[in-house]
Design a protein around this motif. Sequence first.
Motif, mmCIF file in Angstrom:
data_model
loop_
_atom_site.group_PDB
_atom_site.id
_atom_site.type_symbol
_atom_site.label_atom_id
_atom_site.label_comp_id
_atom_site.label_asym_id
_atom_site.label_seq_id
_atom_site.Cartn_x
_atom_site.Cartn_y
_atom_site.Cartn_z
ATOM 1 N N GLY A 46 4.885 5.594 2.106
ATOM 2 C CA GLY A 46 4.716 6.726 1.207
ATOM 3 C C GLY A 46 3.315 7.281 1.120
ATOM 4 O O GLY A 46 3.008 8.043 0.214
ATOM 5 N N ASN A 47 2.450 6.951 2.055
ATOM 6 C CA ASN A 47 1.083 7.461 2.046
ATOM 7 C C ASN A 47 1.050 8.769 2.820
ATOM 8 O O ASN A 47 1.776 8.944 3.787
ATOM 9 C CB ASN A 47 0.151 6.429 2.681
ATOM 10 C CG ASN A 47 0.216 5.120 1.935
ATOM 11 O OD1 ASN A 47 -0.255 5.016 0.819
ATOM 12 N ND2 ASN A 47 0.858 4.123 2.535
ATOM 13 N N TRP A 98 7.499 11.002 -3.270
ATOM 14 C CA TRP A 98 6.654 12.035 -3.849
ATOM 15 C C TRP A 98 7.544 13.043 -4.562
ATOM 16 O O TRP A 98 8.465 13.574 -3.975
ATOM 17 C CB TRP A 98 5.837 12.736 -2.768
ATOM 18 C CG TRP A 98 4.702 11.887 -2.283
ATOM 19 C CD1 TRP A 98 4.695 11.081 -1.187
ATOM 20 C CD2 TRP A 98 3.432 11.749 -2.891
ATOM 21 N NE1 TRP A 98 3.488 10.433 -1.086
ATOM 22 C CE2 TRP A 98 2.691 10.835 -2.121
ATOM 23 C CE3 TRP A 98 2.831 12.299 -4.021
ATOM 24 C CZ2 TRP A 98 1.392 10.470 -2.431
ATOM 25 C CZ3 TRP A 98 1.541 11.938 -4.331
ATOM 26 C CH2 TRP A 98 0.829 11.023 -3.542
ATOM 27 N N ASP A 99 7.279 13.310 -5.828
ATOM 28 C CA ASP A 99 8.017 14.302 -6.609
ATOM 29 C C ASP A 99 7.243 15.613 -6.552
ATOM 30 O O ASP A 99 6.042 15.646 -6.842
ATOM 31 C CB ASP A 99 8.153 13.828 -8.057
ATOM 32 C CG ASP A 99 9.051 14.728 -8.876
ATOM 33 O OD1 ASP A 99 8.774 15.944 -8.964
ATOM 34 O OD2 ASP A 99 10.028 14.200 -9.445
ATOM 35 N N ALA A 100 7.913 16.695 -6.196
ATOM 36 C CA ALA A 100 7.255 17.994 -6.038
ATOM 37 C C ALA A 100 6.887 18.642 -7.368
ATOM 38 O O ALA A 100 6.275 19.712 -7.383
ATOM 39 C CB ALA A 100 8.143 18.934 -5.227
ATOM 40 N N ASN A 101 7.254 18.033 -8.483
ATOM 41 C CA ASN A 101 6.867 18.511 -9.806
ATOM 42 C C ASN A 101 7.318 19.957 -10.055
ATOM 43 O O ASN A 101 6.645 20.728 -10.728
ATOM 44 C CB ASN A 101 5.353 18.372 -9.989
ATOM 45 C CG ASN A 101 4.940 18.363 -11.438
ATOM 46 O OD1 ASN A 101 5.726 18.050 -12.318
ATOM 47 N ND2 ASN A 101 3.678 18.706 -11.693
ATOM 48 N N VAL A 144 6.240 8.563 -7.361
ATOM 49 C CA VAL A 144 7.140 7.748 -8.167
ATOM 50 C C VAL A 144 7.294 6.427 -7.418
ATOM 51 O O VAL A 144 7.832 6.400 -6.304
ATOM 52 C CB VAL A 144 8.508 8.436 -8.357
ATOM 53 C CG1 VAL A 144 9.445 7.537 -9.146
ATOM 54 C CG2 VAL A 144 8.332 9.797 -9.027
ATOM 55 N N ASP A 145 6.783 5.366 -8.002
ATOM 56 C CA ASP A 145 6.761 4.076 -7.314
ATOM 57 C C ASP A 145 8.166 3.513 -7.164
ATOM 58 O O ASP A 145 9.069 3.847 -7.927
ATOM 59 C CB ASP A 145 5.889 3.078 -8.080
ATOM 60 C CG ASP A 145 5.259 2.037 -7.182
ATOM 61 O OD1 ASP A 145 5.342 2.171 -5.944
ATOM 62 O OD2 ASP A 145 4.672 1.087 -7.713
ATOM 63 N N GLY A 146 8.331 2.669 -6.170
ATOM 64 C CA GLY A 146 9.624 2.062 -5.888
ATOM 65 C C GLY A 146 9.587 0.559 -6.075
ATOM 66 O O GLY A 146 8.621 -0.010 -6.575
ATOM 67 N N VAL A 182 0.884 -1.156 0.000
ATOM 68 C CA VAL A 182 0.000 0.000 0.000
ATOM 69 C C VAL A 182 0.925 1.209 0.000
ATOM 70 O O VAL A 182 1.498 1.566 1.031
ATOM 71 C CB VAL A 182 -0.927 0.001 1.239
ATOM 72 C CG1 VAL A 182 -1.836 1.211 1.228
ATOM 73 C CG2 VAL A 182 -1.730 -1.297 1.303
ATOM 74 N N ALA A 183 1.100 1.833 -1.166
ATOM 75 C CA ALA A 183 2.106 2.888 -1.302
ATOM 76 C C ALA A 183 1.595 4.032 -2.161
ATOM 77 O O ALA A 183 0.881 3.828 -3.146
ATOM 78 C CB ALA A 183 3.375 2.307 -1.925
ATOM 79 N N GLY A 184 2.009 5.250 -1.776
ATOM 80 C CA GLY A 184 1.771 6.426 -2.601
ATOM 81 C C GLY A 184 0.347 6.909 -2.669
ATOM 82 O O GLY A 184 -0.053 7.533 -3.642
#
Length: 176
Positions: free
Chosen positions: A41-42, A108-111, A123-125, A13-15
Amino acid sequence: CRGSDGVVANCVVAGNKSEYRGSGILCDGGPVQITNLTITGNRGPEDSEALALGAHVMSVANCIVWNNWPTQIVYYHTPIVSYCDVQGGWEGEGNIEVDSRFVEGGYWDANGTPDDANDDFWVDGDYHLRADSGCINAGDPNFAAGPNDTDIDGEPRVFAGRVDMGADEFTPLIKC
């Protein structure tokens, strides 16, 4: 898990991003047993948590709960949390607090806009465990895998005599 009962097992369970409680998992049905999950990453608002456990969650075992924001776990009843790797620590038998050593953690990418979380993207790992992970052979020593119990790759749930924490059962590469 709302209104359900049974077992939640062998999942990553990620992102996830939520504006409410339980940005990763919210269990308030039951009875539910949670085992061998990787929850990472949640994120949610400042008063939320990645794993929200309601009144009927009976147990959480052999899980990795790491790198969630702002809180890892909150409970509204006292479930048994054991043999888990929880960032920030957690009381209970066999619980540890060590970097789980994923092959590559997601993020998490801040874009390009670090002050605006609304356009961030995940961005998944790779949530397989490295050979130096403290989560290997650290799960419940009394865990008995069923004949069809598998990890995230469909491999047997117990590889080296004792279950690992998280969704992956570490298996070393064997060169022939």
